[in-house]
Design a protein around this motif. Structure first.
Motif, PDB file in Angstrom:
ATOM      1  N   GLY A  43       2.602  32.344  -6.870  1.00 22.02           N
ATOM      2  CA  GLY A  43       2.289  32.745  -8.255  1.00 22.02           C
ATOM      3  C   GLY A  43       0.889  32.548  -8.040  1.00 22.02           C
ATOM      4  N   TRP A  87       3.594  40.524  -7.344  1.00 20.89           N
ATOM      5  CA  TRP A  87       4.422  41.181  -8.459  1.00 20.89           C
ATOM      6  C   TRP A  87       4.048  42.500  -8.435  1.00 20.89           C
ATOM      7  CZ3 TRP A  87       8.039  37.803 -10.067  1.00 20.89           C
ATOM      8  CH2 TRP A  87       8.156  36.703 -10.079  1.00 20.89           C
ATOM      9  N   VAL A 112       4.917  25.720  -4.381  1.00 25.65           N
ATOM     10  CA  VAL A 112       4.454  26.996  -4.688  1.00 25.65           C
ATOM     11  C   VAL A 112       3.183  27.529  -3.926  1.00 25.65           C
ATOM     12  CG1 VAL A 112       3.569  28.818  -6.624  1.00 25.65           C
ATOM     13  CG2 VAL A 112       5.330  26.930  -7.294  1.00 25.65           C
ATOM     14  N   GLU A 168      10.963  32.096 -12.388  1.00 29.32           N
ATOM     15  CA  GLU A 168      10.662  33.203 -11.397  1.00 29.32           C
ATOM     16  C   GLU A 168       9.305  32.470 -10.491  1.00 29.32           C
ATOM     17  OE1 GLU A 168      10.566  37.284 -14.290  1.00 29.32           O
ATOM     18  OE2 GLU A 168       8.845  35.503 -14.656  1.00 29.32           O
ATOM     19  N   THR A 169       8.647  31.545 -10.934  1.00 28.78           N
ATOM     20  CA  THR A 169       7.788  31.121  -9.925  1.00 28.78           C
ATOM     21  C   THR A 169       8.402  30.342  -9.034  1.00 28.78           C
ATOM     22  OG1 THR A 169       6.116  30.919 -11.498  1.00 28.78           O
ATOM     23  CG2 THR A 169       5.617  29.281  -9.932  1.00 28.78           C
ATOM     24  N   TYR A 182      -0.058  30.278  -3.195  1.00 25.80           N
ATOM     25  CA  TYR A 182      -0.902  31.203  -4.214  1.00 25.80           C
ATOM     26  C   TYR A 182      -0.738  32.665  -3.642  1.00 25.80           C
ATOM     27  CZ  TYR A 182      -4.957  32.741  -6.920  1.00 25.80           C
ATOM     28  OH  TYR A 182      -5.526  33.588  -7.578  1.00 25.80           O
ATOM     29  N   ASP A 185      -1.425  38.288  -8.310  1.00 23.68           N
ATOM     30  CA  ASP A 185      -0.297  39.264  -9.223  1.00 23.68           C
ATOM     31  C   ASP A 185       0.096  40.533  -8.641  1.00 23.68           C
ATOM     32  OD1 ASP A 185       0.212  37.248 -11.255  1.00 23.68           O
ATOM     33  OD2 ASP A 185      -0.940  38.103 -12.659  1.00 23.68           O
ATOM     34  N   TRP A 200       2.425  37.191 -16.186  1.00 18.69           N
ATOM     35  CA  TRP A 200       2.660  35.733 -16.258  1.00 18.69           C
ATOM     36  C   TRP A 200       4.109  35.457 -16.025  1.00 18.69           C
ATOM     37  CZ3 TRP A 200      -0.065  33.534 -21.261  1.00 18.69           C
ATOM     38  CH2 TRP A 200      -1.725  33.861 -21.007  1.00 18.69           C
ATOM     39  N   ALA A 201       4.370  34.717 -14.874  1.00 21.83           N
ATOM     40  CA  ALA A 201       5.804  34.329 -14.330  1.00 21.83           C
ATOM     41  C   ALA A 201       6.456  33.135 -15.279  1.00 21.83           C
ATOM     42  CB  ALA A 201       5.595  34.124 -12.955  1.00 21.83           C
ATOM     43  N   ASP A 227       0.308  30.893 -13.254  1.00 23.10           N
ATOM     44  CA  ASP A 227       1.869  30.686 -13.000  1.00 23.10           C
ATOM     45  C   ASP A 227       1.802  29.210 -12.766  1.00 23.10           C
ATOM     46  OD1 ASP A 227       2.554  33.363 -13.563  1.00 23.10           O
ATOM     47  OD2 ASP A 227       1.943  33.748 -11.384  1.00 23.10           O
ATOM     48  N   TYR A 228       1.026  28.742 -12.018  1.00 21.69           N
ATOM     49  CA  TYR A 228       0.957  27.211 -11.857  1.00 21.69           C
ATOM     50  C   TYR A 228       0.857  26.553 -12.925  1.00 21.69           C
ATOM     51  CZ  TYR A 228       0.142  27.309  -6.565  1.00 21.69           C
ATOM     52  OH  TYR A 228       0.258  27.661  -5.462  1.00 21.69           O
ATOM     53  N   ALA A 266       3.850  26.663 -15.540  1.00 21.68           N
ATOM     54  CA  ALA A 266       4.908  25.893 -15.083  1.00 21.68           C
ATOM     55  C   ALA A 266       4.837  24.292 -15.356  1.00 21.68           C
ATOM     56  CB  ALA A 266       5.184  26.312 -13.267  1.00 21.68           C
TER      57      ALA A 266
END
Length: 226
Positions: free
Chosen positions: A104, A86, A77, A97-98, A79, A82, A92-93, A108-109, A112
């Motif tokens: 993200g 988005w 992922v 989605e991430t 960085y 948002d 908040w994904a 989001d990290y 996940a």
């Protein structure tokens, strides 16, 4: 970043049970095709690599699981803030989605990684999402922390760092709040503090949960994946 205001809550359901349901249904071949229709091939590859990760490490010890999950998302992922990624100030994904979009921010990290470890069977009460102040950059930040025992020094999973390290080895982080499916904690020096109870909703979290539920119950807009 207005996300600290979102933490005055207690979640009304068990994330562990929810994550187990997700892990079971993500392996459905129909859902893999749904991901293929929604994201590009890179997104599908990240998603299938994630399923492989979950299958591979189901029986490993927790230390191996923590490092595998931390390394996977830090590697897969990119960085982004948002607003740039988005088009929203605060988003908040979901893990889907991430992975689908491959990007993200720190929340989001952490989210996940949290769901991944729950799906691997790590007990919910040993995991907390933690807001901190990243002192090197002087910015608000979120990490995931793991407690082997209630009063133990937590281990920190962070998109800023490749290695999983104990909190005592992270003087660059100043704890603010930590929370999980059981509630909200006001953090002290090592992230251990008094539990704060409140029944207000968590809009951004609930919105993310709703999107996960919608994705899990939909295949290309046609039918249920069960």
């Amino acid at each position: 970043m207005n996300k600290l205001l979102l933490l005055a809550c207690v979640f009304a359901f068990s994330l562990f049970a929810f994550a187990q349901k997700i892990e079971e249904r993500l392996n459905n071949e129909k859902f893999v095709r749904f991901v293929a229709n929604k994201y590009n091939q890179d997104g599908v590859d990240r998603y299938t690599d994630w399923l492989t990760l979950l299958k591979k490490h189901q029986s490993d010890n927790t230390w191996v699981q923590l490092n595998a999950v931390n390394s996977f998302f830090n590697r897969q992922v990119d960085y982004y803030e948002d607003i740039a990624f988005w088009g929203k100030k605060d988003y908040w994904a979901s893990p889907i989605e991430t992975l689908g979009r491959g990007g993200g921010d720190c929340e989001d990290y952490a989210i996940a990684k949290y769901f991944s470890l729950l799906a691997l069977g790590v007990p919910e009460n040993k995991l907390r999402l933690m807001y901190v102040r990243q002192l090197t950059l002087d910015v608000p930040h979120m990490v995931l922390i793991y407690f082997e025992e209630e009063n133990a020094t937590p281990l920190v999973l962070d998109n800023f760092k490749r290695k999983v390290l104990p909190a005592t080895k992270r003087p660059d982080l100043k704890p603010i709040y930590s929370f999980n499916g059981y509630g909200l904690w006001l953090s002290k020096a090592k992230g251990i503090g008094s539990k704060v109870r409140n029944q207000h909703g968590l809009k951004s979290w609930q919105s993310m949960i709703d999107r996960i539920e919608e994705d899990l119950s939909t295949y290309n807009g046609e039918d249920n994946i069960d």
